[in-house]
Design a protein around this motif. Structure first.
Motif, mmCIF file in Angstrom:
data_model
loop_
_atom_site.group_PDB
_atom_site.id
_atom_site.type_symbol
_atom_site.label_atom_id
_atom_site.label_comp_id
_atom_site.label_asym_id
_atom_site.label_seq_id
_atom_site.Cartn_x
_atom_site.Cartn_y
_atom_site.Cartn_z
ATOM 1 N N ALA A 101 1.226 -1.125 -0.196
ATOM 2 C CA ALA A 101 -0.004 -0.004 -0.109
ATOM 3 C C ALA A 101 0.873 0.801 0.173
ATOM 4 O O ALA A 101 1.146 2.475 -1.075
ATOM 5 C CB ALA A 101 -0.127 0.046 1.333
ATOM 6 N N MET A 102 1.831 1.302 0.872
ATOM 7 C CA MET A 102 2.778 2.435 0.893
ATOM 8 C C MET A 102 2.988 2.168 -0.500
ATOM 9 O O MET A 102 3.505 3.573 -1.193
ATOM 10 C CB MET A 102 4.018 1.726 2.321
ATOM 11 N N LEU A 103 4.124 1.056 -1.060
ATOM 12 C CA LEU A 103 4.786 1.073 -2.924
ATOM 13 C C LEU A 103 3.422 2.187 -3.872
ATOM 14 O O LEU A 103 3.399 2.891 -4.634
ATOM 15 C CB LEU A 103 5.002 0.094 -3.190
ATOM 16 N N GLY A 104 2.201 1.668 -3.588
ATOM 17 C CA GLY A 104 0.903 2.582 -4.500
ATOM 18 C C GLY A 104 1.287 3.698 -3.978
ATOM 19 O O GLY A 104 1.186 4.504 -4.975
ATOM 20 N N LEU A 105 1.137 4.303 -2.640
ATOM 21 C CA LEU A 105 0.627 5.529 -2.817
ATOM 22 C C LEU A 105 2.066 6.077 -3.580
ATOM 23 O O LEU A 105 1.991 7.678 -3.561
ATOM 24 C CB LEU A 105 0.229 6.096 -0.724
ATOM 25 N N ALA A 106 3.118 5.985 -2.788
ATOM 26 C CA ALA A 106 3.851 6.788 -3.471
ATOM 27 C C ALA A 106 4.009 6.670 -4.733
ATOM 28 O O ALA A 106 4.152 7.218 -5.468
ATOM 29 C CB ALA A 106 5.693 5.667 -3.286
ATOM 30 N N LEU A 107 4.117 5.651 -5.764
ATOM 31 C CA LEU A 107 3.672 5.670 -7.206
ATOM 32 C C LEU A 107 2.489 6.821 -7.737
ATOM 33 O O LEU A 107 2.524 7.350 -8.737
ATOM 34 C CB LEU A 107 2.786 4.178 -8.356
ATOM 35 N N LEU A 266 4.705 14.420 3.904
ATOM 36 C CA LEU A 266 3.598 13.277 4.658
ATOM 37 C C LEU A 266 4.156 12.001 4.148
ATOM 38 O O LEU A 266 4.485 10.876 5.722
ATOM 39 C CB LEU A 266 2.382 13.742 4.993
ATOM 40 N N TRP A 267 4.332 11.654 3.265
ATOM 41 C CA TRP A 267 4.204 10.069 2.783
ATOM 42 C C TRP A 267 6.569 9.593 3.482
ATOM 43 O O TRP A 267 6.127 8.387 4.018
ATOM 44 C CB TRP A 267 4.497 10.113 1.420
ATOM 45 N N VAL A 268 7.177 10.283 3.565
ATOM 46 C CA VAL A 268 8.538 9.683 3.407
ATOM 47 C C VAL A 268 8.410 9.924 5.238
ATOM 48 O O VAL A 268 9.027 8.781 5.453
ATOM 49 C CB VAL A 268 9.282 10.903 3.456
ATOM 50 N N LEU A 269 7.493 10.444 6.083
ATOM 51 C CA LEU A 269 7.452 10.209 7.198
ATOM 52 C C LEU A 269 7.032 9.029 7.647
ATOM 53 O O LEU A 269 7.577 8.209 8.679
ATOM 54 C CB LEU A 269 7.143 11.140 8.438
ATOM 55 N N VAL A 270 6.292 8.664 7.431
ATOM 56 C CA VAL A 270 5.280 7.566 7.035
ATOM 57 C C VAL A 270 5.783 6.339 7.406
ATOM 58 O O VAL A 270 6.479 5.191 7.444
ATOM 59 C CB VAL A 270 4.349 7.347 6.248
ATOM 60 N N TRP A 271 6.863 6.405 5.864
ATOM 61 C CA TRP A 271 7.891 5.323 5.091
ATOM 62 C C TRP A 271 8.539 4.703 6.113
ATOM 63 O O TRP A 271 9.357 3.761 7.085
ATOM 64 C CB TRP A 271 7.825 5.559 4.107
#
Length: 371
Positions: A101-107, A266-271
């Motif tokens: 799911a995190m990879l999908g959000l990154a893409l 924000l995504w980087v912090l969660v990742w």
């Protein structure tokens, strides 16, 4: 008895003959053969009993081929339906699905930051007086950086791991997106430089995705993981093309650049806080999931902190194979149509919307002359 004289023969007596002499020469009688034990044979009308060997035992595999079955997931019952439901529940709540799911959000962020320029090129061209040719230069500046960065990104992923490179890549392209309004206000070439930086940073996204899927998913689930991630890739196109005009109408031309850039940070912090490079490093993964991943994939040696893979990818060997060039050609043909439509579709619709107006004006000028 006196010895025989010359010319006389000795009598054939039993004492002078060897023991192996035939009986008719020595007068011995042949002894009858020893009697054999009489076995009772069954009568002909009774079927004979066949001598069957002992039943064969199934062969057991050798010790090196024995595999211990993976334990059932927690909560699985003996019934097939209960086990299927438990497997589905385990899959949906597992740590590997969170990685997908995190990879999908990154893409999705990757493509959303990319297509913002396709929508913003129309008001920017009108504001700065860009010709269609120069607008094409601004649009293609992203691809200048994207041309070589996937190759470099793949080498960096093999060297440092997918988690670290993905974090730096998303942070860098979010910074370039967030910086675009400031760069456009300062200088046109500075704005083009931010687009080139965006292309360089986004080139590492797909190599990082492949590396994380390899390390986190067994062989039977890798296609599903890639499907989830690539669904996010296409979701980014939808979000970028759908929300960018709405955001621009409320916040200005550069509003989507700022909003999508902040979402990237924000995504980087969660990742960084929730995802690890390998399943064995995750502190909250269950014993069942860890065993399921390691037994369902080819064993990948986890990277210890400070240990790096000092092996240069065999580029010469890869480029000498026909399948490599077939994949490169197919991807080039796909990208040709994909980026042409994605980059110029808003401009095309803007141009088409003006055609009926020009046609109506020509009709007003031509029809009175004809008639």
């Amino acid at each position: 008895m006196a010895p025989p004289g010359p010319g006389q023969l000795l009598p054939l007596t039993r004492s002078l003959l060897p023991p192996s002499a035939p009986p008719f020469l020595s007068g011995r009688r042949r002894l009858p053969p020893p009697a054999r034990a009489q076995t009772s044979r069954p009568p002909p009308w009774q079927p004979r009993r066949l001598l069957c060997p002992a039943p064969l035992q199934p062969l057991r595999p050798l010790a090196r081929h024995r595999t211990r079955p993976v334990a059932a997931p927690p909560g699985a019952s003996a019934a097939g339906g209960g086990e299927a439901q438990a497997l589905a529940a385990e899959f949906m709540t597992s740590e590997r699905v969170k990685v997908a799911a995190m990879l999908g959000l990154a893409l999705a962020l990757c493509n959303a930051d990319r297509v913002v320029m396709s929508v913003a090129i129309v008001p920017l061209s009108q504001a700065y007086g860009w010709t269609p040719s120069f607008a094409g230069v601004v649009q293609s500046s992203f691809l200048w950086g994207y041309l070589v960065s996937p190759i470099i990104g793949g080498a960096l992923v093999d060297y440092y791991g997918g988690k670290r490179v993905m974090a730096y890549g998303v942070a860098l392209w979010s910074f370039a997106t967030f910086l675009s309004p400031w760069a456009a206000a300062r200088s046109l070439w500075l704005f083009i430089s931010t687009r080139i930086l965006l292309g360089v940073a986004e080139g590492v996204a797909l190599p990082c995705m492949n590396n994380m899927v390899l390390r986190w998913f067994p062989r039977t689930e890798r296609s599903s993981a890639v499907g989830i991630a690539m669904a996010g890739f296409q979701l980014g196109n939808t979000i970028g093309l759908l929300l960018s005009p709405i955001i621009m109408s409320r916040t200005g031309t550069f509003g989507p650049f700022v909003i999508f850039g902040l979402f990237g940070f924000l995504w980087v912090l969660v990742w960084i806080s929730a995802i690890t490079g390998t399943p064995g490093e995750h502190p909250q993964i269950s014993a069942y999931e860890l065993e399921y991943i390691t037994k369902g994939q080819k064993l990948v040696k986890p990277q210890v902190q400070g240990e790096r893979l000092r092996k240069i990818p065999p580029f010469r060997n890869l480029l000498s194979k026909w399948p490599t060039w077939a994949l490169i050609s197919a991807n080039a043909m796909h990208s040709w149509g994909y980026f042409v439509i994605l980059s110029w579709m808003p401009v095309y619709f803007k141009t088409v919307s003006l055609i009926p107006l020009h046609v109506s004006r020509l009709n007003k000028l031509i029809l009175p002359v004809v008639y």
